[in-house]
Every structure is written in C-alpha cells, then in structure tokens.
Design an enzyme around this catalytic site. Structure first.
Site, short mmCIF file in Angstrom:
data_model
loop_
_atom_site.label_atom_id
_atom_site.label_comp_id
_atom_site.label_asym_id
_atom_site.label_seq_id
_atom_site.Cartn_x
_atom_site.Cartn_y
_atom_site.Cartn_z
N ASP A 80 0.88 -1.18 0.00
CA ASP A 80 0.00 0.00 0.00
C ASP A 80 0.91 1.21 0.00
OD1 ASP A 80 -2.82 -0.70 0.16
OD2 ASP A 80 -2.34 -1.63 2.08
N ARG A 88 4.45 2.96 3.90
CA ARG A 88 4.97 1.95 4.84
C ARG A 88 6.49 1.97 4.96
NH1 ARG A 88 -0.27 1.49 6.13
NH2 ARG A 88 -1.51 0.27 4.68
N ARG A 144 -7.30 10.59 0.77
CA ARG A 144 -6.69 9.52 -0.02
C ARG A 144 -7.30 9.49 -1.42
NH1 ARG A 144 -7.86 4.24 3.23
NH2 ARG A 144 -6.68 3.28 1.52
N LYS A 174 -9.24 0.92 -6.27
CA LYS A 174 -9.94 0.51 -5.05
C LYS A 174 -10.79 1.67 -4.53
CE LYS A 174 -6.02 1.56 -1.98
NZ LYS A 174 -4.92 1.02 -1.16
N HIS A 175 -11.90 1.42 -3.86
CA HIS A 175 -12.45 0.16 -3.33
C HIS A 175 -13.84 0.01 -3.94
CE1 HIS A 175 -9.73 2.03 -0.34
NE2 HIS A 175 -9.37 0.81 -0.02
N HIS A 187 -12.24 -0.99 8.52
CA HIS A 187 -11.26 -1.72 9.33
C HIS A 187 -11.86 -2.11 10.69
CE1 HIS A 187 -8.60 0.40 6.51
NE2 HIS A 187 -7.75 -0.60 6.70
N ASP A 259 -10.46 -6.72 -0.57
CA ASP A 259 -9.74 -5.97 0.44
C ASP A 259 -9.37 -6.96 1.55
OD1 ASP A 259 -8.56 -3.87 1.80
OD2 ASP A 259 -10.32 -2.58 1.79
#
Length: 362
Positions: A80, A88, A144, A174-175, A187, A259
């Site tokens: 990601d 990350r 985002r 996505k998504h 999440h 996902d």
C-alpha cells in the site's frame, strides 16, 4: 485438516502478510504449505531507525527467503503506497502528499513512485484510490481520494495509474464500487450505504469506469453493504455488485481482489464455512490476508484455506469458477516483472523530494 495439495491450491489465490522484518516459524510454515502467489508488506517488515543500506539489505534478505520458502520465482510483491498517511517504507523513500493534493502532478508523481517501488522489488502497488471524496467526515478515505467530484477523481486516478503503468508497476483501483461516501471505517465495522444503482452510476462508478477503459489490471472490492443493491451481502461477497455491475455492465476482465479479510467489517464472516465459496462465486479471484490487524494469527489464514479446500471437495465451490479465476491471475503474473532490490542514487531521491514539495504548491 484438508490435504496439503488443496491448501496449496488456495495459495494460487492468496496475498499473504508477513509478521516482521525476518520470517517467523509461522511465516515459514505458511509460505511452505500454502505457497501464496504474493505477499503484502507493511511498515513492520522494514527495519526502522537504521541507515538506508542497512534496512534495504535486510529487506532484500526477507524477499529472498519468501521466494525460497514459497518455491516461487515469480510472485506479486505488493505494498500500500498511496502517499499521504499511507506510506509503509522508511526514509529516504519519498513522502509524496496524499492524492487530493496531486492534481496536475499525479502522473509525474506516479512515475517517480514506480521508480522507488521497483528499487524495493515491488511490482504491484495497491493504488490508485478510485473513490470519490464525497462525505466530508469519511474516517478512512478522505484525502486519499483524488477528488471530491467524480470527474476530478476519474481524471487524476487515471493519470496516476498511467504513470505507474508507464514505469512498469501494476496498479489496482480501489475500493469497488466506492468507499468515498461512508462515515464508518471498514477496518473497524461494516459500513452501510443507502445508495441506488443509479446513484452509483452518477458518482461512484465514474472513476472505475475511466480506469477500466485504460485497462487497469486489478480492482479491489469494498467491505461495504449496499442494501438497495444487495440486501444481504457486502460487495466482497455480492454477485449483483461484482458479477453484474463490475463484470457485465462495466466490462472489467482483469483480476478482482478482496480488500483485507482481516478487517473487522468482514473478518467474522470469513470464519464461517462456505464464505470463500460465496466470494468466488460472486466474482473474487484473489484474497488478501494481511495479518496486520489485531495481530491476526496464522490460524485464521489456515481456516480460510481449509474452508476453500472443503468447499471444493464437497462441491459447493464450482471448480470451473476457481479455474477461471486462476487463469486470470496466472495470465497477469506471466507479464509481471520481477525486480531486483537495489539502492537508488541520491540525485534521484533529491529530484523526487523536489517533486513532492512542488506537488504541495499546485
């Protein structure tokens, strides 16, 4: 437990998370027994607060071991890496701003991002976000997204994908069919959106349609319930959404990826027998199990793999559906480059840093 061959069969449809910067015994077991076709990396897989060459060498060793235990020369090595808060990697990998700020720089930023990802051996970026930032209090998408209108989101997400593609990185929209209007974070819980199919056509589907037109190879599902389209099942499990809207109406022929199955919106469902079969029949080809949320145990991954094997053996999962999914994945993997890990020249990173600053002033 189901036979090892059947579990390996599920590996052809699995993107697996790794527990840390080195392989644990659980990682080695899962890579050896499940043989996942890809992995997804997170911040925990990189050494932090050490020099660039040190963490890069460590990450190179990790990649080599993953391929060795999985016994695969070709894999989807994924990250990601959207910019903004979704990065990350340690420094000096560039911190580009979130998508909403990129605008005219989207394609150029994606090309620079691709150069950096390739230097890490990454060949698939879980980007661009194709959602529309339509809910001002969206806790999970927000900036985002590339825009707060479907037209801006479509144009800039398309440009970003083309930048990745031109520089040799696979992209994933996505998504699907759209996460931008939610007030809940999938999440943590299952969002519910009271939108009609016509609502989706006018807004949410516009960026996905633009990306399908330029042949984006993967589309990721949203763990969201759309009760006016499918009263019972979230998009990841919904035939009306994945088969009828995505495949038939929009004509997408690439790989549909779930996902993360560890997300709370859907994680309990995937502990119930028959859920994997339902998701395959809905139209999913590939499944992410990140093991990054709530320290998900490797046993959850095995439960899902065993459900897959049991469903195949009892006939509730159609072998022809699985074979068609496997063919789509293998066809994509066959044209996916496998990049050697190497350090980038300081001048390249300085140019990218200047681009990141310029993007904030556009």
């Amino acid at each position: 437990m189901s036979g090892s061959q059947e579990l390996k069969h599920f590996g052809n449809h699995l993107i697996l998370g790794i527990s840390g910067p080195t392989l644990s015994d659980d990682d080695k077991r899962a890579l050896s027994e499940l043989k996942p076709i890809g992995v997804i990396f997170f911040a925990k897989n990189f050494l932090d607060c050490v020099p660039y060459q040190v963490w890069l060498e460590s990450f190179k060793d990790l990649n080599s071991q993953i391929r060795e235990y999985a016994e695969r020369d070709s894999m989807f090595m994924t990250l990601d890496h959207e910019g903004g808060r979704v990065i990350r990697t340690p420094m000096p990998i560039t911190r580009f701003p979130h998508a909403l700020l990129l605008r005219s720089h989207a394609r150029e930023v994606a090309k620079a991002t691709a150069i950096e990802l390739k230097s890490l051996g990454i060949n698939l970026s879980w980007a661009p976000v194709a959602d529309v930032f339509s809910h001002p209090h969206n806790p999970v998408i927000g900036p985002r997204a590339f825009g707060n209108t479907p037209e801006i989101a479509a144009k800039d997400a398309r440009d970003y994908y083309l930048g990745l593609q031109e520089s040799g990185i696979l992209g994933c929209a996505k998504h699907f069919p759209g996460h931008g209007d939610t007030s809940k974070d999938s999440h943590i819980e299952l969002p519910i959106l009271d939108l009609t199919l016509e609502d989706l056509r006018l807004r949410e589907l516009v960026p996905f349609k633009a990306l399908i037109e330029v042949q984006i190879p993967l589309i990721m599902t949203a763990h969201i319930l759309f009760p006016r389209i499918d009263a019972d099942l979230p998009a990841t499990l919904s035939q009306p959404i994945l088969k009828i809207i995505l495949r038939e109406e929009l004509g997408f022929q690439g790989v549909v990826v779930s996902d993360d199955l560890d997300m709370k919106a859907i994680s309990d469902m995937f502990m119930k027998a028959g859920t994997v079969a339902r998701s395959f029949h809905a139209g999913c080809d590939l499944f992410i199990v990140s093991r990054n949320i709530n320290s998900s145990s490797i046993e959850r991954t095995y439960r899902i793999a065993e459900d897959f094997a049991d469903s195949l053996s009892n006939g509730s999962l159609d072998e022809a559906v699985v074979e068609a999914a496997r063919e789509r994945i293998e066809k994509l993997l066959a044209v996916t480059p496998q990049y050697p890990i190497h350090a980038l020249d300081k001048d390249i990173l300085l140019q990218h840093a200047q681009l990141a600053i310029a993007s904030c002033y556009s």
